[in-house]
Enzyme design. Structure first.
Site, short mmCIF file in Angstrom:
data_model
loop_
_atom_site.label_atom_id
_atom_site.label_comp_id
_atom_site.label_asym_id
_atom_site.label_seq_id
_atom_site.Cartn_x
_atom_site.Cartn_y
_atom_site.Cartn_z
N ASP A 100 1.03 -1.00 -0.02
CA ASP A 100 0.08 0.13 -0.08
C ASP A 100 0.96 1.17 -0.07
OD1 ASP A 100 -2.28 1.39 -0.07
OD2 ASP A 100 -2.87 1.04 2.15
N ARG A 142 0.41 7.58 -3.24
CA ARG A 142 0.75 8.60 -2.47
C ARG A 142 2.18 8.87 -2.54
NH1 ARG A 142 -1.43 6.48 3.11
NH2 ARG A 142 -1.94 4.56 1.73
N TRP A 143 3.00 7.87 -2.87
CA TRP A 143 4.43 7.84 -3.16
C TRP A 143 4.72 8.82 -4.18
CZ3 TRP A 143 7.82 6.82 -6.88
CH2 TRP A 143 9.15 6.83 -6.55
N ASN A 194 -10.33 -3.38 -6.76
CA ASN A 194 -9.39 -2.21 -7.53
C ASN A 194 -9.81 -2.04 -8.95
OD1 ASN A 194 -6.34 -3.60 -5.87
ND2 ASN A 194 -7.54 -1.78 -5.54
C1 FPP Z 1 -1.73 -0.20 -3.43
O1 FPP Z 1 -1.33 1.20 -3.44
C2 FPP Z 1 -1.03 -0.76 -4.59
C3 FPP Z 1 -1.80 -1.28 -5.47
C4 FPP Z 1 -3.52 -1.41 -5.57
C5 FPP Z 1 -1.23 -2.08 -6.71
C6 FPP Z 1 0.07 -2.80 -6.32
C7 FPP Z 1 0.42 -3.22 -7.40
C8 FPP Z 1 1.96 -3.33 -8.12
C9 FPP Z 1 2.92 -2.65 -6.80
C10 FPP Z 1 2.42 -3.25 -9.19
C11 FPP Z 1 3.07 -4.56 -9.48
C12 FPP Z 1 2.95 -6.07 -8.65
C13 FPP Z 1 3.73 -6.75 -8.91
C14 FPP Z 1 3.62 -8.07 -8.17
C15 FPP Z 1 4.60 -7.00 -10.14
P1 FPP Z 1 -2.44 2.38 -3.60
O2 FPP Z 1 -2.46 2.59 -4.97
O3 FPP Z 1 -3.53 2.11 -3.02
O4 FPP Z 1 -1.59 3.63 -2.86
P2 FPP Z 1 -2.18 4.77 -2.06
O5 FPP Z 1 -3.05 4.29 -1.06
O6 FPP Z 1 -1.30 5.71 -1.72
O7 FPP Z 1 -3.32 5.61 -3.15
#
Ligand code: FPP
Length: 235
Positions: free
Chosen positions: A16, A20-21, A64
């Site tokens: 997660d 934000r990053w 998602n």
């Molecule tokens: C959550 O951060 C992250 C996701 C919904 C996607 C995770 C996917 C990857 C890291 C891509 C590739 C993965 C692999 C295994 C190759 P968020 O988008 O909810 O962040 P936020 O809370 O800051 O908005």
């Protein structure tokens, strides 16, 4: 020093904070996912070096799909790219498994997933599990449907259904229960992740955003886990 005796066997990570990053750097969210994917690769290698036997990542949830198409497409592209890279893990004797409902994924992705699973099925240094289009409630519902079908066909009596049977019909099948759930980025919820398998898991939260998560952060989580006293409902 890490005590091997008190190491978690199965660690599950909610990746997660990618969005934000990226936002903090004035970049589109998909850049955060790209960095997050690099972290995934580094942490998997670190986990193997620590001796963790099972590591599961929440890569994409059944919820998602509600995100903008551009972001969903970018995440799917990253999966495709990393599925090719995951082949490097195979050379490191890592078994790769996927959990979740695959039917909504592209045929190309489904084909690649099946082939990585097949090619790595006999490896035993560590099992890497990727949750893609995964939801814990969806998984339990899927298991219920399978058992209901067996009842309908007269192969099973409702009163004979056991927890073990439900477990064997989850996407995780022979994968052991989760010992430690790690959620970076400051959120403190499970978000429908392995709700059955994590019933007695220990939780570790940190404010670090996933793209910034380092091997030393995994060490801290494992040390915190090793200091906890798990009672599984006993005293
Ligand atoms: C959550 O951060 C992250 C996701 C919904 C996607 C995770 C996917 C990857 C890291 C891509 C590739 C993965 C692999 C295994 C190759 P968020 O988008 O909810 O962040 P936020 O809370 O800051 O908005």
């Amino acid at each position: 020093m890490l005590d091997q005796e008190r190491m978690p066997r199965h660690v599950a990570i909610i990746m997660d904070g990618n969005g934000r990053w990226a936002k903090k750097r004035g970049m589109p969210r998909k850049f955060g996912h790209r960095e997050g994917a690099k972290t995934f690769r580094a942490i998997t290698r670190h986990a193997k070096a620590l001796g963790i036997q099972y590591i599961t990542y929440y890569a994409f949830s059944t919820e998602n799909w509600k995100r903008p198409k551009d972001e969903v497409d970018a995440i799917m592209d990253l999966f495709e790219k990393y599925l090719d890279e995951v082949r490097d893990f195979i050379e490191e004797n890592i078994r790769v498994r996927f959990i979740g409902d695959r039917t909504r994924l592209s045929e190309n992705l489904q084909r690649k997933m099946a082939s990585v699973e097949e090619d790595s099925k006999n490896f035993d240094s560590m099992t890497l599990v990727l949750a893609i289009n995964y939801g814990g409630r969806d998984e339990i519902c899927h298991a219920a449907k399978t058992l209901a079908q067996q009842v309908k066909e007269g192969k099973l009596e409702p009163e004979d259904i056991t927890m073990d049977m439900i477990e064997r019909n989850l996407y995780t099948e022979e994968i052991p229960p989760v010992d430690l759930v790690i959620r970076p980025s400051g959120e403190q919820r499970l978000s429908n992740f392995m709700i059955w398998q994590a019933a007695y898991a220990e939780f570790y939260y940190t404010n670090i955003l996933w793209p910034d998560f380092k091997g030393s952060d995994l060490d801290k989580a494992v040390i915190a886990y090793s200091e906890r006293n798990r009672r599984f409902g006993g005293v």
